[in-house]
Design an enzyme around this catalytic site. Structure first.
Site, PDB file in Angstrom:
ATOM      1  N   THR A   1      41.634   2.168 -24.481  1.00 28.64           N
ATOM      2  CA  THR A   1      42.041   2.883 -23.280  1.00 28.64           C
ATOM      3  C   THR A   1      42.576   1.941 -22.203  1.00 28.64           C
ATOM      4  O   THR A   1      42.132   0.780 -22.109  1.00 28.64           O
ATOM      5  CB  THR A   1      40.831   3.654 -22.701  1.00 28.64           C
ATOM      6  OG1 THR A   1      41.165   4.144 -21.400  1.00 28.64           O
ATOM      7  CG2 THR A   1      39.601   2.762 -22.549  1.00 28.64           C
TER       8      THR A   1
ATOM      9  N   TYR B   1      32.526   3.594 -19.408  1.00 26.79           N
ATOM     10  CA  TYR B   1      33.462   4.062 -20.443  1.00 26.79           C
ATOM     11  C   TYR B   1      34.432   2.941 -20.815  1.00 26.79           C
ATOM     12  O   TYR B   1      34.564   2.572 -21.990  1.00 26.79           O
ATOM     13  CB  TYR B   1      34.230   5.300 -19.942  1.00 26.79           C
ATOM     14  CG  TYR B   1      35.419   5.645 -20.807  1.00 26.79           C
ATOM     15  CD1 TYR B   1      35.235   6.084 -22.105  1.00 26.79           C
ATOM     16  CD2 TYR B   1      36.723   5.501 -20.322  1.00 26.79           C
ATOM     17  CE1 TYR B   1      36.327   6.377 -22.919  1.00 26.79           C
ATOM     18  CE2 TYR B   1      37.814   5.789 -21.125  1.00 26.79           C
ATOM     19  CZ  TYR B   1      37.607   6.230 -22.419  1.00 26.79           C
ATOM     20  OH  TYR B   1      38.685   6.507 -23.215  1.00 26.79           O
TER      21      TYR B   1
END
Ligand code: UDP
Length: 337
Positions: free
Chosen positions: A117, A141
């Site tokens: 990501t 995350y």
């Protein structure tokens, strides 16, 4: 020559499985159906319901199906949740991948494609962001994904395994053929919220921050159509199959749209003027996130087909309309999973 897709019943994973099946690849899926739907899988693709970190399950699937490559989507993806429960993210993302890699190494799998990501960058010093930019994730995350990237690097150095880590920018849209799309209830992503507003499921959309030093004051994102993202995975697989070395690649178009521009695009394609409310900044938001795409474009044989915000909005809206009418069916499936 079977490809294992973990998280293959989820949003991006299901688009991947359809694309692989359409291309005549042998595919097998592991998904715990926590956010996925078995109905998203094409006919004939075997689904093993379970955790991608369950080494016994994975080892059995690898052996039984002669898996040569793994495309690993399974994981948790909500930034704010990761701040509330970081350990869950280190378990579901980092630890799960550690177990999956252990099974992969034992099972002789030597190609691995990983969903990373842009959140690994945190606040970039400048945009567009190249892959060599500093990695300073702002959330568990992002950290959980960065830790996995580091692990992959080490595993590839020690074993006969090559990987492509794809750092996704803002994935949006839905299958142009309308088969699959984002069905998560309570999703927080901008395009999803906007099409929910456009279909009357929400009274309004909040714009989180209109006082950023950007041209219109709202944040800027690089949206990539989910089908183009999936084609990047197919290109990454071809790259590894032809002997490519391990690499990390940004996955975006290299063009930013503001939150307000994005909402306008949805209004235009929906031809509906839903309410837009200016709200305070959302904690943890990055102001501008746009990919430097030079590396992916020079490494992979990848030509995006849907690099157009209105096309992304059109497909997202068409899917949302379908989902709205069929919500009952999908809801029941989720409950029984
Ligand atoms: N956003 C917004 N209203 C919403 C949802 C998102 O203004 O209802 C903004 C959010 O603040 C961010 C951008 O849209 O600036 C993209 O957010 P999203 O959650 O879609 O993805 P992120 O870039 O945070 O991963």
């Amino acid at each position: 020559m079977t490809v294992l897709v973990t998280g293959g019943a989820g949003y991006i994973g299901s688009h991947m499985v359809h694309a692989l099946a359409e291309a005549g690849e042998s595919v097998v899926v592991i998904d715990n159906l926590s956010t996925g739907f078995s109905a998203f899988l094409p006919e004939g693709v075997p689904l093993f319901i379970g955790d991608a970190g369950d080494e016994n399950l994975v080892e059995g699937v690898l052996a039984q199906h002669g898996v040569e490559s793994i495309i690993h989507f399974a994981g948790s993806v909500v930034v704010l949740d990761s701040m509330r429960d970081p350990l869950a993210y280190y378990r579901n993302n980092t630890m799960t991948t550690r177990s999956l890699l252990n099974a992969a190494v034992k099972g002789g799998v030597n190609r691995f494609i990983f969903s990373s990501t842009a959140a690994v960058y945190g606040n970039p010093d400048s945009v567009p962001v190249p892959e060599h930019a500093p990695t300073r994730p702002l959330s568990p995350y992002g950290s959980s994904k960065l830790m996995t990237e580091l692990m992959l690097h080490d595993v590839a150095a020690a074993h006969d395994l090559k990987y492509v880590a794809l750092r996704y920018f803002n994935v949006a849209g839905a299958d142009p053929k309308g088969r699959v799309g984002l069905a998560t209830v309570g999703a927080t992503h901008l395009l999803k919220i906007a099409v929910e507003a456009a279909t009357g499921q929400r009274a309004k959309i909040d714009v989180f921050g209109t006082d950023y030093p950007t041209p219109d004051g709202s944040c800027i994102r690089d949206f990539i159509h989910v089908s183009d993202l999936v084609q990047a995975h197919r290109a990454a697989l071809a790259y590894l199959r032809s002997g490519g070395s391990s690499i990390t690649l940004n996955c975006g178009y290299g063009r930013g749209y503001s939150v307000l521009e994005t909402i306008e695009a949805v209004r235009r394609v929906a031809m509906r003027n839903f309410a837009v409310q200016y709200a305070a900044r959302r904690p943890g938001d990055i102001m501008t996130m746009v990919a430097d795409t030079s590396r992916i474009r020079s490494t992979l044989d990848w030509t995006p087909q849907y690099d157009d915000l209105e096309t992304i909005a059109t497909h997202a809206l068409a899917w949302e309309e379908r989902l709205f009418h069929e919500r009952g069916g999908l809801g029941r499936q989720a409950e029984s999973a």
